[in-house]
Write an enzyme that holds these catalytic residues in place. Structure first.
Site, PDB file in Angstrom:
ATOM      1  CG  HIS A 168      26.231 -10.728  29.055  1.00 38.02           C
ATOM      2  ND1 HIS A 168      25.705 -12.346  29.117  1.00 38.02           N
ATOM      3  CD2 HIS A 168      26.020 -11.234  27.409  1.00 38.02           C
ATOM      4  CE1 HIS A 168      25.103 -13.226  28.264  1.00 38.02           C
ATOM      5  NE2 HIS A 168      25.421 -12.021  27.175  1.00 38.02           N
ATOM      6  CB  CYS A 187      23.393 -15.386  26.200  1.00 34.66           C
ATOM      7  SG  CYS A 187      25.051 -14.393  24.867  1.00 34.66           S
ATOM      8  CB  SER A 192      26.343  -6.591  27.795  1.00 33.04           C
ATOM      9  OG  SER A 192      26.196  -7.948  26.839  1.00 33.04           O
TER      10      SER A 192
END
Length: 417
Positions: free
Chosen positions: A359, A90, A235
Site C-alpha cells: 500500500h 490513500c 496492510s
C-alpha cells in the site's frame, strides 16, 4: 465527449525501497507504461503526478516536476509537458487517474499519463513516517473528530481507545468492524479468511510485497494490532510506483491493430467525497458505487473481477457489501463461501490486495488498475483467474472525514477484444 481508453499500465514491485530514489521509481514505470502501450513518450500531452510523502523527504512542492525532469531532459517525455500534482491520502493514485481520464474525455488532450510514486518509509526518522498517516485526518481541528469518535464509540457500545503509537485509521476501521460483528454476527474468523485468501493470492504476484501463505488459523493467532485485527489482517508500509496511460477515441483510431486490441475501455471513473455520518449509515463507497454503475450502465452482476481497498480485512468485507456483490451484513459469509477466491464466482483482490501486494499511498490506486488490466487482457500469468473476465471494478479510498473516507474512487473497466 470522447471515450477514455487505457493503452498501457506498469507497476514496480511494492516493498520497502530505502535505497531507491523517487526519480528511479518513476523512471521504471514511465518506461514500463510506454513499452506496454507501444507508443512514444512524445505522444504524452498531459501528466498527473500522484504523491503523498515527498514532503517528508524534503520536497513539498513541484513533486512531479522533480521526479520526472530527468526523463524530460533526456527526451523520453516532452520537455514542456504540463505536470499537475495531486494528493488525496490513500486515494491519491485514483485521483490522478480520474484527472487524466477527465482531460481526455473533455477533449483537452488525446493522451494523458497518470503516475504515482511513493516512499512512505523515512528510514532515519520513524516519527516522520508516522506523521504521513496523521495527515490523512484534520490536524487543525482535532477536537472535532476526537469528540465525534468518542461519541460514536459510546452510542454504539463499541468503545473508542486509540493509542498514540498506532495509526488512527486502524482504530476507526476496528470500531466499525466490531459494530458489524455485534450487529450481523460477523466473526474474527471471517476476517482471517479474507486475510488468508489475499496472502495466498500474492504468492503468485511478482509485484507483491508479501509472497507467503498465511493459513486462517495463523492469521487469527498473529500479533494483535487492535481488536479484532491481527497483523496479517492489515496492510503494510510500502514504497513503489505505478502508472496508467489513457487515450481518446481519436488517438486509438490511429494506433496499430495490436495496440487497439489490447486497449481497455474506461466505462466509469467516479469520485465521491466523504461526510460526517453515524456508524450505522452507509459510507462513501456505497454512494460512489451507485454513481459508477449508473455512469457505466451496468449492475453489480456485470462485474467479473474486482480490486478493492483492503487496508484491513474488514475494509474488503465492507466493500463487497457496499458494492452490491452480496447482501448487507453478509460479507463475512460471502467471503467464507469462496465466492471471492481466485477460482470463485467473482474474484476479489486476486493480486493479493493491499494486505499482501502492499500500500504505497500515491501508487496504490494505479497499481490496482494495473492488476485489473492485466486480468482483463488475459495477461496476468500465474495470477490469471479466468479467460472469461471481461468487466472489472476498482475501489480505492483515502483520508477520513469522521467515519467516512474523505475521497472514494470507483472505476469500471471493460476489455472487449
Amino acid at each position: 465527449m470522447s471515450n477514455a481508453w487505457i493503452l498501457g499500465t506498469a507497476s514496480t514491485v511494492f516493498q520497502k525501497w530505502p535505497d531507491r530514489t523517487f526519480r528511479d521509481l518513476a523512471k521504471e514505470v514511465v518506461e514500463g507504461v510506454l513499452s506496454d502501450s507501444g507508443i512514444a513518450g512524445s505522444d504524452v500531452e498531459h501528466i498527473v503526478f500522484a504523491n503523498c510523502a515527498m514532503g517528508a523527504h524534503g520536497q513539498d512542492n513541484i513533486r512531479g516536476q522533480v521526479a520526472l525532469t530527468a526523463l524530460m531532459r533526456d527526451g523520453r517525455l516532452p520537455a514542456r509537458v504540463p505536470i499537475v500534482n495531486v494528493e488525496a491520502g490513500c486515494a491519491t493514485g485514483s485521483a490522478a487517474f480520474h484527472a487524466a481520464v477527465s482531460a481526455v474525455r473533455a477533449g483537452d488532450v488525446d493522451v494523458a499519463l497518470a503516475i504515482g510514486v511513493e516512499k512512505t518509509l523515512v528510514p532515519d526518522d520513524p516519527v516522520r513516517t508516522f506523521q504521513l498517516f496523521s495527515g490523512g485526518i484534520d490536524q487543525r481541528h482535532k477536537h472535532e473528530w476526537r469528540t465525534f469518535f468518542a461519541e460514536q464509540g459510546k452510542r454504539s457500545g463499541m468503545g473508542w481507545t486509540p493509542h498514540k503509537h498506532r495509526i488512527l485509521f486502524l482504530d476507526v476501521h476496528a470500531m466499525q468492524a466490531r459494530h458489524h460483528m455485534a450487529t450481523h454476527g460477523t466473526t474474527a474468523e471471517h476476517l482471517a479468511v479474507i486475510a488468508s485468501k489475499n496472502h495466498g493470492n500474492a504468492v503468485h504476484n511478482p509485484r507483491a510485497q508479501y509472497r507467503f501463505e498465511v493459513p486462517v488459523a495463523a492469521a487469527l493467532a498473529d500479533k494483535e494490532v487492535v481488536e479484532p485485527f491481527t497483523r496479517s489482517m492489515c496492510s503494510p508500509l510500502s514504497d513503489g510506483a505505478a502508472a496508467v496511460l489513457v487515450c481518446s477515441d481519436a488517438f486509438l483510431a490511429r494506433c496499430t491493430k495490436q495496440t487497439a486490441r489490447r486497449a481497455v475501455q474506461v466505462r466509469a471513473s467516479v469520485l465521491v467525497g466523504g461526510t460526517w455520518r453515524n456508524i450505522e449509515d452507509d459510507n462513501v463507497v456505497a454512494h460512489a458505487a451507485a454513481r459508477a454503475y449508473d455512469r457505466a450502465g451496468l449492475t453489480p452482476d456485470d462485474i467479473d473481477i474486482a480490486e478493492v481497498h483492503d487496508a484491513t480485512s474488514y475494509c474488503e468485507l465492507q466493500a463487497t457489501e457496499l458494492l452490491g456483490f452480496c447482501e448487507r451484513g453478509s460479507g463475512g459469509a460471502y467471503a467464507a463461501s469462496g465466492a471471492t477466491a481466485r477460482d470463485g464466482a467473482r474474484p476479489v483482490n486476486a493480486s493479493g490486495g493491499l494486505i499482501s501486494k502492499g500500500h504505497p499511498l500515491g501508487a496504490t490506486g494505479l497499481g490496482m488498475i494495473d492488476e485489473l488490466v492485466r486480468q482483463l487482457r488475459g495477461e496476468a500469468g500465474a495470477l490469471q483467474v479466468s479467460s472469461n473476465v471481461r468487466v472489472g471494478l476498482q475501489q480505492n479510498a483515502g483520508g477520513l472525514i469522521g467515519l467516512d473516507e474523505a475521497l472514494c474512487h470507483v472505476g469500471i473497466f471493460e476489455h472487449r477484444a
